[in-house]
Motif scaffolding. Structure first.
Motif, mmCIF file in Angstrom:
data_model
loop_
_atom_site.group_PDB
_atom_site.id
_atom_site.type_symbol
_atom_site.label_atom_id
_atom_site.label_comp_id
_atom_site.label_asym_id
_atom_site.label_seq_id
_atom_site.Cartn_x
_atom_site.Cartn_y
_atom_site.Cartn_z
ATOM 1 N N LEU A 186 -23.270 88.495 -17.266
ATOM 2 C CA LEU A 186 -23.465 87.458 -18.284
ATOM 3 C C LEU A 186 -22.742 87.867 -19.562
ATOM 4 C CD1 LEU A 186 -24.867 84.848 -19.297
ATOM 5 C CD2 LEU A 186 -26.854 86.265 -19.895
ATOM 6 N N ILE A 187 -21.759 87.075 -19.930
ATOM 7 C CA ILE A 187 -21.025 87.352 -21.166
ATOM 8 C C ILE A 187 -20.901 86.038 -21.922
ATOM 9 C CG2 ILE A 187 -18.754 87.125 -20.026
ATOM 10 C CD1 ILE A 187 -17.843 89.434 -21.988
ATOM 11 N N ASP A 188 -21.372 86.047 -23.147
ATOM 12 C CA ASP A 188 -21.295 84.845 -23.992
ATOM 13 C C ASP A 188 -21.453 85.302 -25.435
ATOM 14 O OD1 ASP A 188 -24.037 85.313 -24.383
ATOM 15 O OD2 ASP A 188 -24.628 83.907 -22.808
ATOM 16 N N LYS A 189 -21.749 84.379 -26.328
ATOM 17 C CA LYS A 189 -21.806 84.760 -27.738
ATOM 18 C C LYS A 189 -22.908 85.794 -28.019
ATOM 19 C CE LYS A 189 -19.861 80.441 -29.558
ATOM 20 N NZ LYS A 189 -18.547 80.839 -30.057
ATOM 21 N N ASN A 190 -23.903 85.863 -27.126
ATOM 22 C CA ASN A 190 -25.012 86.806 -27.329
ATOM 23 C C ASN A 190 -25.021 87.986 -26.369
ATOM 24 O OD1 ASN A 190 -26.192 85.124 -29.366
ATOM 25 N ND2 ASN A 190 -26.827 83.766 -27.706
ATOM 26 N N HIS A 191 -24.171 87.951 -25.356
ATOM 27 C CA HIS A 191 -24.135 89.029 -24.357
ATOM 28 C C HIS A 191 -22.703 89.538 -24.282
ATOM 29 C CE1 HIS A 191 -27.581 86.481 -23.334
ATOM 30 N NE2 HIS A 191 -28.163 87.611 -22.973
ATOM 31 N N TYR B 224 -21.862 70.394 -22.891
ATOM 32 C CA TYR B 224 -22.767 71.558 -22.913
ATOM 33 C C TYR B 224 -22.385 72.577 -23.981
ATOM 34 C CZ TYR B 224 -24.878 69.748 -18.696
ATOM 35 O OH TYR B 224 -25.549 68.945 -17.806
ATOM 36 N N GLU B 225 -21.773 72.112 -25.049
ATOM 37 C CA GLU B 225 -21.360 73.046 -26.107
ATOM 38 C C GLU B 225 -22.563 73.785 -26.689
ATOM 39 O OE1 GLU B 225 -18.720 71.404 -29.054
ATOM 40 O OE2 GLU B 225 -18.809 73.217 -30.287
ATOM 41 N N ASP B 226 -23.705 73.096 -26.766
ATOM 42 C CA ASP B 226 -24.902 73.756 -27.316
ATOM 43 C C ASP B 226 -25.428 74.845 -26.380
ATOM 44 O OD1 ASP B 226 -25.550 71.683 -25.503
ATOM 45 O OD2 ASP B 226 -27.593 71.583 -26.271
ATOM 46 N N ILE B 227 -25.030 74.787 -25.105
ATOM 47 C CA ILE B 227 -25.478 75.775 -24.121
ATOM 48 C C ILE B 227 -24.475 76.925 -23.996
ATOM 49 C CG2 ILE B 227 -26.016 76.136 -21.657
ATOM 50 C CD1 ILE B 227 -28.004 74.337 -23.235
ATOM 51 N N THR B 228 -23.202 76.561 -23.858
ATOM 52 C CA THR B 228 -22.185 77.584 -23.618
ATOM 53 C C THR B 228 -21.654 78.188 -24.919
ATOM 54 O OG1 THR B 228 -20.336 76.017 -23.695
ATOM 55 C CG2 THR B 228 -21.399 76.342 -21.558
ATOM 56 N N GLY B 229 -21.773 77.434 -26.009
ATOM 57 C CA GLY B 229 -21.214 77.901 -27.280
ATOM 58 C C GLY B 229 -19.770 77.459 -27.484
ATOM 59 N N GLU C 28 -21.569 77.327 -4.943
ATOM 60 C CA GLU C 28 -22.479 76.403 -4.238
ATOM 61 C C GLU C 28 -23.876 76.464 -4.856
ATOM 62 O OE1 GLU C 28 -20.229 76.651 0.098
ATOM 63 O OE2 GLU C 28 -22.158 77.669 -0.154
ATOM 64 N N PHE C 29 -24.310 77.666 -5.176
ATOM 65 C CA PHE C 29 -25.634 77.884 -5.792
ATOM 66 C C PHE C 29 -25.708 77.165 -7.148
ATOM 67 C CE2 PHE C 29 -28.640 81.205 -7.711
ATOM 68 C CZ PHE C 29 -29.741 80.794 -6.993
ATOM 69 N N GLN C 30 -24.634 77.311 -7.907
ATOM 70 C CA GLN C 30 -24.536 76.674 -9.228
ATOM 71 C C GLN C 30 -24.653 75.151 -9.108
ATOM 72 O OE1 GLN C 30 -21.018 77.875 -11.589
ATOM 73 N NE2 GLN C 30 -20.576 75.721 -11.864
ATOM 74 N N LYS C 31 -23.973 74.605 -8.131
ATOM 75 C CA LYS C 31 -23.965 73.155 -7.967
ATOM 76 C C LYS C 31 -25.307 72.643 -7.443
ATOM 77 C CE LYS C 31 -21.207 69.409 -6.169
ATOM 78 N NZ LYS C 31 -20.059 68.995 -5.395
ATOM 79 N N LYS C 32 -25.861 73.376 -6.482
ATOM 80 C CA LYS C 32 -27.081 72.903 -5.823
ATOM 81 C C LYS C 32 -28.325 73.017 -6.706
ATOM 82 C CE LYS C 32 -29.667 73.818 -1.522
ATOM 83 N NZ LYS C 32 -29.648 74.629 -0.280
ATOM 84 N N TRP C 33 -28.409 74.104 -7.491
ATOM 85 C CA TRP C 33 -29.673 74.381 -8.191
ATOM 86 C C TRP C 33 -29.577 74.382 -9.718
ATOM 87 C CZ3 TRP C 33 -33.860 74.054 -5.309
ATOM 88 C CH2 TRP C 33 -33.799 74.367 -3.946
ATOM 89 N N PHE C 34 -28.388 74.382 -10.277
ATOM 90 C CA PHE C 34 -28.280 74.530 -11.737
ATOM 91 C C PHE C 34 -27.459 73.420 -12.394
ATOM 92 C CE2 PHE C 34 -29.350 78.666 -10.071
ATOM 93 C CZ PHE C 34 -30.391 79.052 -10.908
ATOM 94 N N GLY C 35 -27.463 72.239 -11.767
ATOM 95 C CA GLY C 35 -26.759 71.111 -12.364
ATOM 96 C C GLY C 35 -25.274 71.361 -12.517
ATOM 97 N N ASP C 36 -24.760 72.299 -11.726
ATOM 98 C CA ASP C 36 -23.345 72.691 -11.767
ATOM 99 C C ASP C 36 -22.944 73.259 -13.139
ATOM 100 O OD1 ASP C 36 -21.143 73.169 -10.253
ATOM 101 O OD2 ASP C 36 -20.284 71.161 -10.414
ATOM 102 N N VAL C 37 -23.895 73.872 -13.819
ATOM 103 C CA VAL C 37 -23.602 74.492 -15.125
ATOM 104 C C VAL C 37 -23.632 76.014 -14.941
ATOM 105 C CG1 VAL C 37 -24.304 74.727 -17.541
ATOM 106 C CG2 VAL C 37 -24.602 72.536 -16.347
ATOM 107 N N GLN C 38 -22.460 76.602 -15.012
ATOM 108 C CA GLN C 38 -22.328 78.055 -14.779
ATOM 109 C C GLN C 38 -23.251 78.871 -15.687
ATOM 110 O OE1 GLN C 38 -19.157 81.000 -16.342
ATOM 111 N NE2 GLN C 38 -18.120 79.811 -14.778
ATOM 112 N N GLN C 39 -23.320 78.470 -16.965
ATOM 113 C CA GLN C 39 -24.110 79.254 -17.927
ATOM 114 C C GLN C 39 -25.577 79.357 -17.492
ATOM 115 O OE1 GLN C 39 -22.981 80.869 -20.633
ATOM 116 N NE2 GLN C 39 -24.959 81.489 -21.476
ATOM 117 N N PHE C 40 -26.146 78.262 -17.003
ATOM 118 C CA PHE C 40 -27.546 78.290 -16.564
ATOM 119 C C PHE C 40 -27.717 79.270 -15.398
ATOM 120 C CE2 PHE C 40 -28.056 73.628 -18.064
ATOM 121 C CZ PHE C 40 -28.472 74.041 -19.317
#
Ligand code: ZN
Length: 276
Positions: free
Chosen positions: A93-98, A230-235, A252-264
């Motif tokens: 996990l790498i983002d503005k906080n990680h 999803y700017e508020d989610i991904t930054g 596939e996991f991202q699409k099936k269970w997380f609304g196809d949002v990688q960050q989630f």
């Protein structure tokens, strides 16, 4: 509107009970739930991890069977064996906080040479071997459909990213730069697993390669990192050109269970690895 079944313990218990009824078992629901959790401690952990997630993330998780979710999750965790353990996890996990340290550089970067599969429009491009191989597979599939992909940016060192961010601050001002460029230590590019296709702007989405990539990338393990809305989610604002290689199972996991949002999904996997 989709309702998350994971949003509370109560909902999860209902979920388990639903599974029981559908399996035609006894209707002693609370006892059945306890037994299930004893038999499968992952269910209790799943509840803890999902409860720790943001409301926004919980809201995209669809109704489903938790055991099916766990089976899919373990397939994703298992897929890590396809990636070098000398480097960071493909699900880091790498983002503005990680962040990642100034000294992190993938062990075996492969230099991208001029080739017949895809075009490159810069010198000094390189990727981790896993994403380089996956790029070739993606590019071959595009070629088969008569499309040539152009790669514009790949691995970036901490130092390079620092200068790049400073450049965009100068050009666009701090506020805009924060929406489009990562500070050093927070960029997926430093992992050597992400790339930008050309042109690196919104026009990419309307090009033939852009539309092809949007439709097909996930089949080859490439995930759109910063989707529209999803700017508020991904930054970051929508970046139609930026993809991260995470493998087919995770896409596939991202699409099936997380609304196809990688960050989630990445937040979930990070929490799963962190929690006992
Ligand atoms: Zn990028």
């Amino acid at each position: 509107m989709k309702k998350s079944v994971f949003s509370s313990l109560c909902a999860i218990l209902m979920f388990f009970c639903g599974s029981f009824v559908s399996c035609g078992q006894k209707k002693n629901k609370p006892a059945a739930t306890e037994n299930l959790q004893v038999q499968n401690p992952d269910l209790a952990k799943l509840n803890r991890v999902l409860s720790s997630m943001s409301e926004r993330a919980k809201n995209v998780i669809p109704n489903g069977n938790p055991e099916e979710f766990l089976a899919d999750l373990h397939r994703v965790l298992e897929s890590r064996k396809n990636f070098s353990s000398e480097d960071l996890s493909p699900f880091y996990l790498i983002d503005k906080n990680h962040t990642v340290g100034a000294d992190y550089e993938p062990k075996n970067l492969v230099h991208l040479e001029k080739n017949d599969l895809f075009a490159i429009n810069k010198n000094n491009l390189s990727l981790r071997p896993e994403s380089y191989e996956a790029l070739k597979v993606l590019a071959q599939a595009a070629k088969n459909d008569g499309i040539t992909l152009t790669v514009s940016s790949t691995y970036r060192s901490y130092e390079y990213q620092k200068n790049l961010f400073a450049y965009w601050v100068k050009v666009d001002g701090l506020e805009e730069a924060e929406r489009e460029s990562a500070r050093e230590g927070t960029s997926q590019h430093q992992l050597g697993m992400a790339l930008d296709f050309a042109p690196v702007d919104d026009a990419f989405a309307d090009t033939v390669p852009g539309q092809w990539v949007y439709k097909n990338a996930a089949k080859y393990g490439w995930s759109l990192s910063f989707p529209h809305g999803y700017e508020d989610i991904t930054g970051y604002r929508w970046e139609s050109w930026h993809f991260r290689y995470i493998g087919v199972e995770a896409c596939e996991f991202q699409k099936k269970w997380f609304g196809d949002v990688q960050q989630f999904m990445m937040e979930f996997l990070d929490a799963w690895e962190d929690k006992l």
